[in-house]
Design a protein around this motif. Sequence first.
Motif, PDB file in Angstrom:
ATOM      1  N   UNK A 506       0.242  -1.443  -0.238  1.00 19.80           N
ATOM      2  CA  UNK A 506       0.184   0.184   0.146  1.00 19.80           C
ATOM      3  C   UNK A 506       0.778   1.659   0.091  1.00 19.80           C
ATOM      4  N   UNK A 507       0.590   2.526  -1.007  1.00 23.56           N
ATOM      5  CA  UNK A 507       1.655   3.621  -0.688  1.00 23.56           C
ATOM      6  C   UNK A 507       1.725   4.205   1.051  1.00 23.56           C
ATOM      7  N   UNK A 508       3.163   4.074   0.539  1.00 24.39           N
ATOM      8  CA  UNK A 508       3.411   4.853   1.889  1.00 24.39           C
ATOM      9  C   UNK A 508       3.961   3.870   3.231  1.00 24.39           C
ATOM     10  N   UNK A 509       4.389   2.396   3.298  1.00 25.56           N
ATOM     11  CA  UNK A 509       3.875   1.471   3.531  1.00 25.56           C
ATOM     12  C   UNK A 509       5.679   1.304   3.809  1.00 25.56           C
ATOM     13  N   UNK A 510       6.321   1.222   2.461  1.00 27.10           N
ATOM     14  CA  UNK A 510       7.865   0.776   3.002  1.00 27.10           C
ATOM     15  C   UNK A 510       8.221   2.124   3.167  1.00 27.10           C
ATOM     16  N   UNK A 511       8.128   3.070   2.799  1.00 27.25           N
ATOM     17  CA  UNK A 511       8.950   3.740   3.954  1.00 27.25           C
ATOM     18  C   UNK A 511       8.974   4.409   5.268  1.00 27.25           C
ATOM     19  N   UNK A 512       7.544   3.592   5.587  1.00 29.73           N
ATOM     20  CA  UNK A 512       6.823   3.599   6.632  1.00 29.73           C
ATOM     21  C   UNK A 512       7.724   2.683   7.875  1.00 29.73           C
ATOM     22  N   UNK A 513       7.923   1.383   7.225  1.00 31.91           N
ATOM     23  CA  UNK A 513       9.094   0.418   7.403  1.00 31.91           C
ATOM     24  C   UNK A 513      10.768   1.148   7.635  1.00 31.91           C
ATOM     25  N   UNK A 605      -0.456   8.310  10.239  1.00 30.58           N
ATOM     26  CA  UNK A 605      -1.527   7.753   9.945  1.00 30.58           C
ATOM     27  C   UNK A 605      -1.921   6.408   9.657  1.00 30.58           C
ATOM     28  N   UNK A 606      -1.838   6.020   9.680  1.00 30.82           N
ATOM     29  CA  UNK A 606      -2.517   4.520   8.964  1.00 30.82           C
ATOM     30  C   UNK A 606      -4.096   4.902   8.673  1.00 30.82           C
ATOM     31  N   UNK A 607      -4.111   4.567   7.418  1.00 30.74           N
ATOM     32  CA  UNK A 607      -5.352   5.119   6.125  1.00 30.74           C
ATOM     33  C   UNK A 607      -6.129   3.387   5.882  1.00 30.74           C
ATOM     34  N   UNK A 608      -7.413   3.797   6.482  1.00 36.58           N
ATOM     35  CA  UNK A 608      -8.028   2.478   6.136  1.00 36.58           C
ATOM     36  C   UNK A 608      -9.755   3.120   5.331  1.00 36.58           C
TER      37      UNK A 608
END
Length: 672
Positions: A506-513, A605-608
């Motif tokens: 999902x967008x942004x997950x790689x950066x968050x990791x 923020x986690x977006x659902x």
Amino acid sequence: MSKLFEPFEAKGLTFKNRLIHVPTTLNMSDPQGYATRRLAAAYGSLAKGGYAATLVGATCVRRDGLINERMLGLYDEDYVIEFRDTVSEIKNNGSLAGIQLFYGGLIPGLGTTVPLEAGKGWIPGTVAWGPSNKYVIGNPESGVVPTEVYDDIVESFAQAGRRAKEAGFDFLSFHFCHGSLPHTNLSLLANQGRTDKYADRFYMCEAIIERTQELCGKDFPLIPRLCCDENLEGGYDIEYFAEHYAPRLHALGISVLDCTFGSMLGAPSRRADIHSTEFIGPSFYTPKVVNKDNIQKLRTELQKRGIDMPLIGSANLITPDHLRTMVDEAGADFAGVCRLSLDDPDFPNKMMQGREDEIRLSTHTGASLLQGNIFGKGWAGSAQNPVFGREDEYRIVPTNRPKKVVVVGGGSGGMEYALTADEIGHDVVLFEKAATLGGAMDWAGNYPGLPNMEMLRYQPSYHRKMIAKSKVDVRCGVDADVAMILAENPDVVVVATGARPIAIEVPGLAEARSSGLALRIDEAMRRDDPPAIGKRVVVVGAAEGAELAIDYKLRGHDVRLVEAGPAYAPANYIGSRVWAIMGMMAYAGLAAEPGLALKAIEGNEAVFAGADGEVRIEADTIVICSGREADNSLERAFMGKPVAVHVVGDARTPRSYANAIHEAAYLSRTVA
């Protein structure tokens, strides 16, 4: 010095130590209830392990009292000879042989998956009834036992006892506990409103013992198993038992009292912290040595009344220290063991020989994923010990044609395979890409805020200890590829590479990791150099993440547990823990938020995406629990090559560690 291995004299019995394998329903009869060779081998393995006494589990005295389809019976004279093999296995291995006699009462109404007729059990021909129908177990319309049927059941107990003596058993046990008819007759709750002789709540137990003594002789040893405290609101307690039941029991001249506590009757538990049934069959989270205080109190109350009876104390004795606690601190004369017996039947001998580090301590989980629940269609087994119940067919036969076996993966399945192949005599190499052996079990259960989770590490600890004592060539920190494996000239390649987290994008997950904001569950739970967890935590995926969310909540974090599915559905390895997990979620004020699928991570923020639109949750830490998928690329890589390939555990399909161990145990024995 512990008293555990001191001998003990009781009326008519000499015990070589203080360890008793208490009655355990194994469900290893044939369909008619006759004892089988499988049963004899199983109890023989327990006796060989060093117990002073080994008791055969609940054996029904009338067919209508069955609680499962493979329950032992002693209904007539034909059953006597079938038990002699079991008796011989126990006694030839140096243990006293006992058998527990049973009649279901209300319990046959438990375990059904379909509505029951009034007064019927779930097995055709069985009944669910008690002294009244005020409180029930399972069937809400349980019946009431007539006086003449009570009389027949008493006679059935005594005749079964006579047959057991003829079969060669050294003593008898009676199931006067846990919701059976004799226990419900004792109950202040269940036994209400009768006007016949069975209105005397102790009368049924007394009549059974007296009639058995008439048939077997006054000197034939009896070790009845009684509920000494119902732990239910309105039920009898230890003081009541000591005042009203213990004097009459003692006067009957029993050899030992096997003490249980708790009840299965449908009434509120007296203690808010421990449910009544947890004193009977402790759940995963139940405190260890849960009956320590009960035994101490019972002993005190008996002494006040001048009653001196040897006592067996049991329930949730998982380690050698727990056994010592029960005898040396709680004051029981014997420690009664069940689960540890199945997981490692040799543990008494290992204790005596100073090999406690080699005991396969129980993880207290997993068996229900294999053979099934003993109240239903399954025989008792061990998640960790694949040999129990298969002693004859799984006997190790050393090979005279050693093969080269290469195991890839050092988790539960890989280590079990390597150990068994090594014991058979094969030349074994074990590759593990991590720095240490253990696999998923090395981080699973790393929940500091939850009770008893350390038990999950008992299994990899045992495997590592035994691997270190074996001849297995272990190579950690090696990510073995096909060329490296083939260089060993293997005859068999074992793919035990486990499972990997299902990748989500999902967008942004790689950066968050990369920043440390988002972690996978295995990263969040690693034992070595664990990551810092922020105050506000979002756990994504309830199937794997529920326990982690509870743990964080109990440790003071602000937690949101988000689930894409319509409701919380536990991962398949959770098994029977699910009910306790749901209870703890309620206690912690935590609920899964279903129907929310992770769409992106933006900033903190986690977006659902939900049915009612977008939901944003601010977080300091986001833990992704996306589930697991098999990592079996090696199996495909070896297709067509002149080498046998065995796939075990999660590399086949993600399940419990128990499946991995049992598959490895079977496949390793097929290498010829």
